[in-house]
Design an enzyme around this catalytic site. Structure first.
Site, short mmCIF file in Angstrom:
data_model
loop_
_atom_site.label_atom_id
_atom_site.label_comp_id
_atom_site.label_asym_id
_atom_site.label_seq_id
_atom_site.Cartn_x
_atom_site.Cartn_y
_atom_site.Cartn_z
N LYS A 54 0.85 -1.21 0.00
CA LYS A 54 0.00 0.00 0.00
C LYS A 54 0.88 1.25 0.00
O LYS A 54 0.61 2.21 -0.73
CB LYS A 54 -0.93 0.01 1.22
CG LYS A 54 -2.01 -1.07 1.15
CD LYS A 54 -2.77 -1.18 2.47
CE LYS A 54 -3.69 -2.39 2.48
NZ LYS A 54 -4.33 -2.63 3.79
N GLN A 98 -4.02 -1.88 9.74
CA GLN A 98 -4.02 -3.20 9.11
C GLN A 98 -4.75 -4.21 10.00
O GLN A 98 -4.44 -4.36 11.18
CB GLN A 98 -2.57 -3.65 8.88
CG GLN A 98 -2.44 -4.95 8.14
CD GLN A 98 -2.94 -4.88 6.70
OE1 GLN A 98 -2.67 -3.93 5.98
NE2 GLN A 98 -3.72 -5.88 6.30
N ASP A 121 -10.29 3.43 4.42
CA ASP A 121 -10.78 2.05 4.23
C ASP A 121 -12.30 2.04 4.12
O ASP A 121 -12.89 1.10 3.61
CB ASP A 121 -10.37 1.17 5.42
CG ASP A 121 -9.06 0.43 5.18
OD1 ASP A 121 -8.72 0.17 4.01
OD2 ASP A 121 -8.38 0.09 6.17
#
Ligand code: NDP
Length: 289
Positions: A54, A98, A121
């Protein structure tokens, strides 16, 4: 007849190219690049790989990316303090933690702590609420990527029977909302669904996000259907999806391979969410195409 293979790698590359162009425009207009922070707790190797990918992708398209790795045993209060600090940091447009996080950390508390405007997200209650209400906000990246694959491939959605197998917060549930917003008739199936094969066989559009290698067989698929395989399962034969690909290829109208289907789209849409979060915060637009 063999299905049209939807090339997620090529489609994601095109999305990233466009985002690189728009990021440069943003940087020129806002006087700074979009900033993304990835937080990881512990040293799980898979989490490490995802976070690195990412960060590299964000830098590759011209964003400023930072990784924070906290030790295993970090308390919720310590993580909260970091999130609060990043929420208040003007140079940070997006942050993500994460998942899964090691105990005693709790995902719902994390999702609720991240400021909605920085929740790239799209997992927090604010953004999931916006999605349900049809309001602007960050939409979870994997289902956004699936929608882009479907539209690029020209799969008709209006009035179509869409079946989503899997009801997680990060894939299945938002996926159902996005298909509904495009006027598909949506069924969300899960582990308690009866006669799952028959439910799948009624689908014009079948999105599978379960995590069971090759669970969906060729004879579960309606001839000509669009089959989107979100599953990524590591097996002795390598990475395989939730759909028996070779069987499905003969029956479906469109299909995504694993790897090279949905996977590359997820990171591309994380970058899109980051740029859009930066645009909203800075009051700058770079247009989208
Ligand atoms: P979860 O484990 O959170 O959810 C799995 C879902 O599948 C649940 O809703 C579960 O039902 C359902 N399910 C489990 N077994 C069955 C069954 N036998 N029949 C029908 N439904 C079943 O997974 P995620 O949504 O996070 O991920 C799903 C898959 O997608 C995984 O392989 C994951 O690796 C992959 N993935 C890939 C991404 C990418 O970028 N390509 C991104 C995110 C995920 P119930 O709710 O009843 O338990």
């Amino acid at each position: 007849m063999s299905a049209t293979i939807i090339d997620g790698k090529a489609i994601a590359a095109a999305v990233r190219e466009d985002l690189t162009r728009r990021t440069a425009l943003f940087t020129e207009r806002a006087g700074r690049a979009p900033g993304l922070v990835g937080i990881q707790v512990g040293d799980d190797p898979a989490s490490d790989v995802y976070q690195r990918m990412k960060a590299e992708a964000a830098e590759g398209c011209g964003m400023v990316s930072r990784r924070v790795i906290l030790p295993e045993g970090t308390t919720q209060a310590e993580l909260d303090a970091l999130i609060d600090e990043l929420n208040a940091d003007d140079a940070v447009d997006g942050m993500l933690v994460q998942l899964p996080v090691p105990e005693p950390l709790a995902e719902p508390a994390i999702a609720a702590r991240i400021a909605p405007e920085k929740d790239v997200d799209g997992f927090g209650p604010g953004n999931l609420g916006h999605l349900m209400r049809g309001e602007p906000g960050s939409v979870p990246c994997t289902p956004s990527g699936v929608m882009h694959l479907l539209s690029t491939a020209g799969v008709p959605l209006e009035g179509a029977n869409a079946v989503v197998v899997g009801r997680s917060l990060i894939v299945g549930k938002p996926m159902g909302q996005l298909l509904l917003a495009e006027n598909a008739t949506v069924t969300i199936a899960h582990s308690r669904t009866r006669d799952l094969d028959a439910v799948c066989r009624a689908a014009d559009v079948l999105v599978v996000a379960v995590g069971r290698p090759e669970m969906v067989r060729g004879d579960w698929i309606k001839p000509g259907a669009a089959v989107i395989d979100v599953g990524t399962n590591r097996t002795d034969d390598g990475l395989v999806g939730d759909v028996a690909y070779e069987e499905a290829l003969e029956i479906a109208g469109w299909i995504t391979p694993v790897p090279g289907g949905v996977g590359p789209m997820t990171i591309a849409f994380l970058l899109a969410n980051t740029l859009e979060a930066a645009e909203r915060r800075a009051g700058v637009t770079t247009g989208s195409d």
